[in-house]
Design an enzyme around this catalytic site. Structure first.
Site, mmCIF file in Angstrom:
data_model
loop_
_atom_site.group_PDB
_atom_site.id
_atom_site.type_symbol
_atom_site.label_atom_id
_atom_site.label_comp_id
_atom_site.label_asym_id
_atom_site.label_seq_id
_atom_site.Cartn_x
_atom_site.Cartn_y
_atom_site.Cartn_z
ATOM 1 N N GLY A 165 0.777 -1.235 0.000
ATOM 2 C CA GLY A 165 0.000 0.000 0.000
ATOM 3 C C GLY A 165 0.801 1.273 0.000
ATOM 4 C CD GLU A 189 -10.309 -0.227 26.981
ATOM 5 O OE1 GLU A 189 -9.339 0.498 26.680
ATOM 6 O OE2 GLU A 189 -10.403 -1.409 26.601
#
Length: 669
Positions: free
Chosen positions: A229, A450
């Protein structure tokens, strides 16, 4: 007009032969519109004596007779309705002597039993043609089947000929004018170093005398190396668009075929075509499909066909023959697997690295892909470039496309900043799963996990700056924390340890504030373990195994380059490093337990929080001012560099314009 194809002629001929074959009878007296019934001579005489015959036709060549039946007697003879047997149904009789039939009909006519006409047929031509078709049609049928399968196996070839005779022909697509692709160096953003080397190749083709006058030789090949890419194929297309010479393009897999010797034949045919069109460019995409290193161990059972193809390629690139004016470009993202003979000087003289774009190059790539989009004033290209570290050019194109799709989904007239942020989240984390149902306890557990990551990253110096934290499920992840990684050329040991501590913050928070651990930290533990083994086995950052690298790039090495004792030391060191960072994470969380609790509660309420919310709870990061100073210095240096390049470009254009004016004056004089 459609292109002429011989297949249509074959189809028409076969269809005509089939029509004549099935529409004619070997006896020459078949009528497809009417019913017929074969009978004996005695029954024929009985039907005539009963007055059923309307007319009689005799074929003198085949000794066949047709007796047409009167409409009022059709049901008695055929046991069917008149509308079911056609216009003129008849009885079919094989006769021996025509004279006896004639005398019988003469008596019947005198007795009034037969009043219709008697006629004769001669169909020698029809019988001969029908027999000829009967012999030729099966032959044509099998020949057609054979040609069909041969064409399917042959797979076609250059020029559309196809067939088994073109299976060894090259499958390369040739562009007489590379400009037909519509791609030039202006369409390739970033990759300044790669473009410079590629532009030199174009200059070789346009002005070779400039280099040969000094005794230099035009390079034979250039290998584009880089992650997927990054624009390797795009660079090759730009070369075709700029060079103005014939351009042959094909993939490495096009050389591979089920037939023995086909790959080598296609290589030779490709170079034969290129020599005829010299000067020209040959581009082989994904060359690792055919150029993989040959086995040094005969017991490995290597693919002889692939090795023969590689040998042919090596010979054509630098053998006894001359390939003047032919430049070979190839692209791969697995250069370590290529054969060393392919990489030596004289074949691929240059290896051009096409790396992932840095901050400024990502900005240039964004400028290219943002042109067709309708943007609003909230879009900041600098912010988008900083928000996409590690993205390739293809990833950035995908971000722009996803942002446009998201804006259209929301019925927006323009694409805004939030659309781009949502697109980045979609690409990194996956699609948001709004239908996933979680209990309140699971939601709180994910929030604590988190919040642990966010807290540790906030209080470790070299951890990446936090952008936002989310407990909305995306893809396979139940929650995620987004960071803005600092692009470092070198990675220090302390920075790697801080990153490991941040990764372990979620598991440490679960143990401290929930009292139990869950499977939510599997991905964190996997990344931590790999990084710890990389530090010890490759980077030489261990206390017991310092300054040693056990990295081995040999494709055919099946044993570890270290002993079992060393492996045990590595395992012990990994356990020690991970254990130390886990205890460090628990210590930081214990010191900031109150702020962590507030952060987790805010996550449960909002589901998504940003760095500003974290700053309100913990205050500014201790190292934030230092990072801001470094960022400002970098931006200042980038601005100065771009200004200097602009001045240099303007000066060059000015001097060129002055030179053109002087040249015009001399011409006028």
């Amino acid at each position: 007009m459609p292109r002429f194809n011989m297949n249509w002629i074959y189809i028409v001929v076969i269809a005509a032969l089939a029509f004549f074959y099935f529409s004619g009878d070997n006896s020459g007296i078949k009528s497809p519109q009417s019913a017929q019934k074969e009978t004996s001579y005695d029954e024929f005489k009985a039907r005539v004596d009963s007055g059923y015959a309307s007319k009689i036709v005799i074929n003198k060549d085949t000794r066949a007779l047709k007796m047409y039946v009167k409409p009022e007697h059709i049901r008695e003879v055929f046991n069917r309705a008149p509308q079911e047997v056609g216009n003129e149904p008849f009885l079919f009789v094989e006769i021996g002597s025509i004279e006896k039939v004639e005398s019988f009909l003469e008596e019947a006519r005198k007795g009034g039993r037969f009043t219709g006409p008697l006629s004769y047929e001669h169909e020698e031509g029809a019988g001969f043609f029908s027999n000829l078709i009967g012999m030729l049609l099966p032959i044509f049928f099998f020949v057609a089947i054979w040609m069909f399968f041969i064409r399917r196996m042959g797979g076609g070839g250059v020029g559309g000929g196809g067939g088994i005779f073109s299976v060894g022909k090259s499958k390369a697509k040739m562009y007489e004018k590379g400009g037909d692709l519509g791609i030039t160096f202006k369409d390739v953003a970033g990759q300044a170093g790669a473009k410079q080397e590629i532009q030199e190749i174009v200059d070789f083709l346009k002005n070779p005398q400039k280099y040969t006058d000094l005794g230099g030789k035009i390079p034979k090949g250039a290998l584009l190396v880089g992650p997927p890419g990054t624009g390797k194929t795009l660079l090759a297309k730009a070369v075709a668009g700029e060079a103005g010479v014939p351009f042959f393009s094909m993939s490495g897999s096009d050389f591979v075929e089920m037939f023995v010797g086909v790959g080598a034949s296609r290589v030779r045919d490709l170079f034969a075509q290129a020599k005829a069109k010299s000067p020209c460019i040959i581009f082989i995409d994904e060359i690792d499909a055919v150029g993989r290193a040959r086995s040094k161990n005969p017991a490995m059972g290597g693919n002889d066909e692939r090795e023969n193809t590689l040998n042919a390629l090596l010979t054509e690139m630098d053998g006894f023959g001359t390939n003047s004016g032919i430049i070979i470009l190839a692209a791969t993202n697995r250069v370590d697997m290529l054969d060393s003979a392919l990489l030596r000087a004289g074949r691929f003289d240059r290896q051009i690295n096409v790396d992932l774009p840095d901050l400024n190059e990502r900005k240039e790539v964004f400028m290219v892909h943002l042109k067709p989009l309708k943007l609003d004033s909230s879009v900041d290209v600098d912010f988008l470039a900083r928000q996409t570290p590690g993205f390739s050019g293809a990833d950035i194109a995908n971000v722009c496309n996803e942002a446009a799709l998201i804006a259209a989904r929301h019925d927006s007239q323009t694409v805004g900043k939030q659309d781009f942020l949502d697109a980045v989240d979609r690409i990194i984390g996956g699609l948001e799963k709004k239908t996933k149902i979680m209990t309140q306890a699971e939601k709180k557990s994910i929030a604590i996990h988190e919040a642990g990551h966010a807290t540790i990253s906030w209080f470790t110096e070299f951890a990446n700056p936090l952008v936002k934290v989310s407990i909305v499920p995306r893809g396979r992840a139940l929650g995620a924390a987004w960071y803005l990684p600092e692009e470092r050329v070198l990675q220090t040991k302390q920075a790697m340890l801080d990153e490991m501590c941040s990764l372990l913050g979620g598991r440490a928070a679960e143990e401290l504030f929930i009292g139990t651990i869950s499977t939510g930290a599997m991905n964190d533990l996997e990344r931590t373990t790999k990084q710890a083994y990389g530090m010890i086995a490759y980077a030489g950052m261990s206390e017991k195994l310092p300054n040693i690298c056990y990295y081995n790039n040999s494709e055919y090495q099946f044993q570890r380059p270290y002993s079992e004792t060393t492996a045990k030391i590595m395992d012990d060191e990994v356990l020690r490093i991970i254990g130390e960072q886990y205890e460090r994470a628990k210590q930081i969380l214990t010191e900031h337990a109150e702020g962590h609790a507030k952060l987790a509660q805010l996550l449960v309420e909002r589901e998504v929080i940003f760095a500003d919310d974290v700053e309100k709870i913990f205050g500014k990061r201790p190292w934030q001012s230092r990072a801001d100073e470094l960022l400002e210095a970098q931006m200042r240096a980038d601005a100065e560099r771009m200004a200097a390049e602009r001045e240099k470009q303007l000066a060059s254009e000015s001097s060129k314009a002055e030179g053109d004016d002087l040249k015009k004056e001399e011409e006028n004089k």
